[in-house]
Design a protein around this motif. Structure first.
Motif, PDB file in Angstrom:
ATOM      1  N   SER A   1       2.720   3.371  16.778  1.00 49.35           N
ATOM      2  CA  SER A   1       1.860   2.759  15.766  1.00 49.35           C
ATOM      3  C   SER A   1       1.080   1.621  16.345  1.00 49.35           C
ATOM      4  CB  SER A   1       2.666   2.123  14.729  1.00 49.35           C
ATOM      5  OG  SER A   1       2.320   0.678  14.126  1.00 49.35           O
ATOM      6  N   THR A   2      -0.010   1.252  15.748  1.00 51.66           N
ATOM      7  CA  THR A   2      -0.725   0.293  16.527  1.00 51.66           C
ATOM      8  C   THR A   2      -0.314  -1.199  15.686  1.00 51.66           C
ATOM      9  OG1 THR A   2      -2.691   0.906  14.833  1.00 51.66           O
ATOM     10  CG2 THR A   2      -2.801   1.659  17.507  1.00 51.66           C
ATOM     11  N   PRO A   3      -0.695  -2.305  16.115  1.00 60.32           N
ATOM     12  CA  PRO A   3      -0.176  -3.428  15.665  1.00 60.32           C
ATOM     13  C   PRO A   3      -0.728  -3.847  14.397  1.00 60.32           C
ATOM     14  CG  PRO A   3      -1.310  -3.863  17.909  1.00 60.32           C
ATOM     15  CD  PRO A   3      -1.485  -2.544  17.562  1.00 60.32           C
ATOM     16  N   HIS A   4       0.169  -4.354  13.311  1.00 55.25           N
ATOM     17  CA  HIS A   4      -0.595  -4.648  12.206  1.00 55.25           C
ATOM     18  C   HIS A   4       0.260  -6.129  11.823  1.00 55.25           C
ATOM     19  CE1 HIS A   4       3.513  -4.141  10.435  1.00 55.25           C
ATOM     20  NE2 HIS A   4       3.442  -2.822  10.437  1.00 55.25           N
ATOM     21  N   ILE A   5      -0.001  -6.732  10.830  1.00 56.10           N
ATOM     22  CA  ILE A   5       0.263  -8.380  10.517  1.00 56.10           C
ATOM     23  C   ILE A   5       1.711  -8.609  10.726  1.00 56.10           C
ATOM     24  CG2 ILE A   5       0.252  -8.094   7.934  1.00 56.10           C
ATOM     25  CD1 ILE A   5      -1.648 -10.944   9.805  1.00 56.10           C
ATOM     26  N   GLY A   6       2.473  -7.607  10.434  1.00 54.84           N
ATOM     27  CA  GLY A   6       3.951  -7.797  10.314  1.00 54.84           C
ATOM     28  C   GLY A   6       4.447  -7.710  11.765  1.00 54.84           C
TER      29      GLY A   6
ATOM     30  N   ASP B   1       5.811 -15.284  28.496  1.00 55.53           N
ATOM     31  CA  ASP B   1       5.974 -15.197  30.062  1.00 55.53           C
ATOM     32  C   ASP B   1       5.769 -14.129  30.562  1.00 55.53           C
ATOM     33  OD1 ASP B   1       6.260 -18.446  30.529  1.00 55.53           O
ATOM     34  OD2 ASP B   1       7.787 -17.995  28.871  1.00 55.53           O
ATOM     35  N   PHE B   2       5.909 -12.936  29.825  1.00 58.37           N
ATOM     36  CA  PHE B   2       6.262 -11.663  30.181  1.00 58.37           C
ATOM     37  C   PHE B   2       6.028 -10.671  29.190  1.00 58.37           C
ATOM     38  CE2 PHE B   2       8.364  -7.867  32.270  1.00 58.37           C
ATOM     39  CZ  PHE B   2       7.402  -7.525  33.302  1.00 58.37           C
ATOM     40  N   PHE B   3       5.320  -9.564  29.307  1.00 59.51           N
ATOM     41  CA  PHE B   3       5.317  -8.535  28.426  1.00 59.51           C
ATOM     42  C   PHE B   3       6.113  -7.265  29.017  1.00 59.51           C
ATOM     43  CE2 PHE B   3       3.589  -4.851  26.296  1.00 59.51           C
ATOM     44  CZ  PHE B   3       2.952  -5.453  25.015  1.00 59.51           C
ATOM     45  N   VAL B   4       6.968  -6.747  28.287  1.00 61.95           N
ATOM     46  CA  VAL B   4       8.123  -5.917  29.059  1.00 61.95           C
ATOM     47  C   VAL B   4       7.786  -4.213  28.427  1.00 61.95           C
ATOM     48  CG1 VAL B   4       9.719  -5.962  27.404  1.00 61.95           C
ATOM     49  CG2 VAL B   4      10.271  -5.011  29.719  1.00 61.95           C
ATOM     50  N   ARG B   5       7.503  -3.384  29.005  1.00 67.02           N
ATOM     51  CA  ARG B   5       7.388  -2.099  28.803  1.00 67.02           C
ATOM     52  C   ARG B   5       8.354  -0.976  29.179  1.00 67.02           C
ATOM     53  NH1 ARG B   5       1.579   0.222  30.399  1.00 67.02           N
ATOM     54  NH2 ARG B   5       2.509   1.816  28.942  1.00 67.02           N
ATOM     55  N   THR B   6       8.968  -0.426  28.257  1.00 68.02           N
ATOM     56  CA  THR B   6      10.101   0.467  28.515  1.00 68.02           C
ATOM     57  C   THR B   6       9.980   1.526  29.568  1.00 68.02           C
ATOM     58  OG1 THR B   6      10.074   1.592  26.645  1.00 68.02           O
ATOM     59  CG2 THR B   6      11.663  -0.299  26.639  1.00 68.02           C
TER      60      THR B   6
ATOM     61  N   ALA C   1       0.236   0.680  24.086  1.00 70.09           N
ATOM     62  CA  ALA C   1       0.647  -0.729  24.659  1.00 70.09           C
ATOM     63  C   ALA C   1      -0.333  -1.465  24.933  1.00 70.09           C
ATOM     64  CB  ALA C   1       1.656  -0.410  26.123  1.00 70.09           C
ATOM     65  N   ALA C   2      -1.531  -1.302  25.363  1.00 69.52           N
ATOM     66  CA  ALA C   2      -2.478  -2.204  25.479  1.00 69.52           C
ATOM     67  C   ALA C   2      -3.159  -2.653  24.081  1.00 69.52           C
ATOM     68  CB  ALA C   2      -3.828  -1.385  26.249  1.00 69.52           C
ATOM     69  N   ALA C   3      -2.928  -2.013  23.237  1.00 69.50           N
ATOM     70  CA  ALA C   3      -3.277  -2.559  21.768  1.00 69.50           C
ATOM     71  C   ALA C   3      -2.304  -3.721  21.705  1.00 69.50           C
ATOM     72  CB  ALA C   3      -3.259  -1.406  20.613  1.00 69.50           C
ATOM     73  N   PHE C   4      -1.054  -3.434  21.849  1.00 70.63           N
ATOM     74  CA  PHE C   4      -0.235  -4.571  21.452  1.00 70.63           C
ATOM     75  C   PHE C   4      -0.240  -5.640  22.512  1.00 70.63           C
ATOM     76  CE2 PHE C   4       1.888  -1.493  19.008  1.00 70.63           C
ATOM     77  CZ  PHE C   4       2.607  -2.156  17.801  1.00 70.63           C
ATOM     78  N   GLN C   5      -0.539  -5.452  23.763  1.00 72.70           N
ATOM     79  CA  GLN C   5      -1.077  -6.536  24.647  1.00 72.70           C
ATOM     80  C   GLN C   5      -2.343  -7.437  23.968  1.00 72.70           C
ATOM     81  OE1 GLN C   5      -0.716  -4.024  27.881  1.00 72.70           O
ATOM     82  NE2 GLN C   5       0.802  -5.138  28.988  1.00 72.70           N
ATOM     83  N   GLU C   6      -2.930  -6.719  23.459  1.00 75.32           N
ATOM     84  CA  GLU C   6      -4.395  -7.481  23.052  1.00 75.32           C
ATOM     85  C   GLU C   6      -3.773  -8.301  21.969  1.00 75.32           C
ATOM     86  OE1 GLU C   6      -7.512  -5.265  21.409  1.00 75.32           O
ATOM     87  OE2 GLU C   6      -8.599  -6.854  21.062  1.00 75.32           O
TER      88      GLU C   6
ATOM     89  N   ARG D   1       1.398   9.968  28.880  1.00 74.55           N
ATOM     90  CA  ARG D   1       1.203   8.621  29.782  1.00 74.55           C
ATOM     91  C   ARG D   1      -0.082   7.748  29.264  1.00 74.55           C
ATOM     92  NH1 ARG D   1       3.367   4.519  31.741  1.00 74.55           N
ATOM     93  NH2 ARG D   1       5.173   5.492  32.336  1.00 74.55           N
ATOM     94  N   GLU D   2      -1.089   8.563  28.693  1.00 72.27           N
ATOM     95  CA  GLU D   2      -2.589   7.884  28.239  1.00 72.27           C
ATOM     96  C   GLU D   2      -2.101   7.209  27.049  1.00 72.27           C
ATOM     97  OE1 GLU D   2      -5.624  10.605  28.369  1.00 72.27           O
ATOM     98  OE2 GLU D   2      -6.868   9.048  27.536  1.00 72.27           O
TER      99      GLU D   2
END
Ligand code: ME8
Length: 506
Positions: A14-19, A88-93, A73-78, A66-67
């Motif tokens: 999913s993409t990030p929401h307010i929750g 301090d870090f953003f982990v990706r499994t 993941a980039a949307a969550f980073q944003e 992959r894409e």
């Protein structure tokens, strides 16, 4: 003392929401506050990228796996950046360094004898990534998502969770504050008391995941893979240092009640089985609701935090979420509610206080603010904020902490009304009184700015700059009489300028 804070790692289906933004902001407020107290901190967030339905969702989106995960993941980073989280870090499994540590972790449990081979036959919800018994379903559907579970039957590896019931109960008895709020502690404890079934920790029919180290025909169950991030990320977040000795087990996990069982029951058991220490504390918060329903992708009522930030800026969103509901309980949010608090509390109560104070100092004292005594009652209130806010935040009572600061804002507003500096300014014989009132307002606002910095970092900085104060946020500054004399105060522009009200439809 070291202080390590985590958010759940969010699913990339999913993409990030307010929750999601809510938990990230909560963790950020707490960690920023600890930094103000000079503690050694580490703040981790990230994404959970190995779900069993990821390959299907990627295909539906017409993208390579992959894409697909990279994009989401980039949307969550944003989102993390836009909500002004100071992680301090953003982990990706899907990071191979995480995978290697997941394998090491499971291998340890395997060698210590708590993983065995068996056959799993049962019902599985791919949205929850969890197994259900018939009794747990509601009308045959997943109780969280309302979708039919899949029937799964395959050879799996099982973790002997049942063997950890006693150890977990002992842990809960010895550490009454391990799970907060206390009603969530009771919920987790009674779940353990009812008896624990062993859980499957591998999937035979999937390829998207971390291979089981002793049987690479299977991958690690996504929840086990995901939980281990809290421990693994410390191992590779810094190229030159393994942070685990410094920060494990000084971890405070933030999460919502949907994933209580995984965090409060399964995670400590896995750690015990691997011979590692269990987390210091877990804080389980409630749901943000819209029209009485949980905000979620499956309910289709998501609010994009970035839209709100575009309109109001980031601080008002951070502020509103912890004003509108008691952190820990469920809370209903609305666009009207956000707008209303923006105007009344941020615009009028805080913003106007700064505008009036700076305008008066500029007009009556040519921008110069000299040291004076702060009166008894106001000084005591400032000192109380300095003493009590940390105590509230140590219990993760974010709403209570913010309310304490806001009571000070309101007292300062009352002080303006009651002392009427514009009257004092007319009477030369009352010049010393005017000096004192202006100093009290300046000093009070300065203390508010430092105290509220973890909630609204940008506004805090702008208040300090407008008052000609150093941008230093050490908590010892939340005390009366620390104002640094200045002669450079000019009328400050509005801290929270007017914004058009949302339309009823939007
Ligand atoms: O569960 N109100 O990821 P997820 C409050 N990958 N918080 C909310 C919320 C709402 N309406 N909706 C989401 C997963 N959240 C797993 C976690 S951790 C090892 C693996 C927040 O993307 C809240 O923190 O479904 C909740 O627990 C989390 O997002 C669930 O995120």
């Amino acid at each position: 003392m070291s202080f390590y804070v985590t958010t759940p790692i969010y699913y990339v289906n999913s993409t990030p929401h307010i929750g999601h933004a809510y938990t990230t902001i909560a963790a950020d407020i707490v960690v920023r506050h600890r930094r103000q107290r000079g503690e050694e901190t580490f703040f981790l967030t990230g994404t959970d990228e190995h779900g069993s339905n990821i390959p299907r969702v990627a295909e539906e989106a017409g993208l390579e796996l992959r894409e697909f995960v990279d994009r989401n993941a980039a949307a969550f980073q944003e989102m993390t950046v836009r909500v002004n989280a100071s992680n301090d870090f953003f982990v990706r499994t899907t990071d191979p360094r995480h995978g290697a540590l997941v394998q090491e972790f499971l291998q340890r449990i395997y060698e210590r004898g708590d993983i065995y081979e068996g056959v799993y036959a049962g019902l599985y919800c791919t949205r929850c990534e969890a197994f259900y018994t018939e009794a747990e379903l509601v009308d045959g559907l997943c109780p969280q998502h309302g979708i039919p579970p899949d029937f799964v039957e395959e050879k799996n590896y099982f973790f002997r969770l049942s063997a950890y019931q006693e150890a977990l109960l002992r842990l809960y008895d010895e550490r009454r504050e391990i799970v907060l709020p206390s009603f969530r502690y009771n919920e987790a404890r009674s779940f353990i008391e009812r008896g624990l079934d062993d859980i499957s920790v591998s999937r035979a029919s999937q390829r998207w995941g971390v291979p089981i180290p002793w049987d690479t025909s299977q991958v690690v169950y996504v929840w086990v893979d995901a939980l281990i991030n809290y421990w693994s990320a410390l191992g590779f977040a810094r190229a030159d240092e393994d942070l685990r000795p410094r920060f494990w087990p000084e971890v405070r996990h933030f999460l919502a009640k949907d994933i209580l069982k995984f965090h409060c029951v399964i995670w400590p058991a896995l750690l015990l089985a691997a011979g590692l220490e269990v987390p210091r504390q877990l804080f389980v918060h409630g749901y943000l609701l819209l029209d009485e329903r949980k905000i979620s992708k499956s309910a289709g009522n998501v609010i994009d935090p970035l839209d709100l930030i575009d309109v109001y800026g980031v601080d008002p969103v951070r502020f509103y979420l912890f004003r509108v509901a008691t952190f820990g309980q469920d809370g209903s949010i609305s666009l009207q509610g956000l707008h209303e608090r923006y105007e009344r509390e941020l615009g009028n109560e805080l913003g106007n206080l700064l505008s009036r104070t700076t305008a008066m100092v500029a007009r009556y004292r040519d921008g110069r603010l000299r040291a004076a005594e702060v009166s008894g009652a106001l000084g005591a209130q400032i000192d109380r904020v300095g003493g009590e806010v940390p105590a509230r935040l140590d219990e993760f009572d974010l709403t209570g902490a913010l309310e304490l600061v806001w009571e000070l804002v309101r007292s300062l507003n009352r002080h303006v009304e009651q002392s009427a500096p514009w009257e004092l300014a007319k009477d030369e014989s009352r010049a010393a009184e005017l000096d004192r009132v202006l100093y009290e307002l300046g000093d009070g606002l300065r203390a508010v700015a430092v105290a509220v910095a973890s909630f609204v970092p940008d506004a805090s900085e702008r208040i300090l700059s407008a008052l000609g104060q150093p941008l230093e946020l050490g908590w010892e500054r939340v005390a009366a009489g620390r104002f640094v004399e200045t002669d450079a105060i000019e009328p400050a522009p509005p801290l929270f300028p007017r914004v058009d009200a949302p339309t009823p439809a939007g």
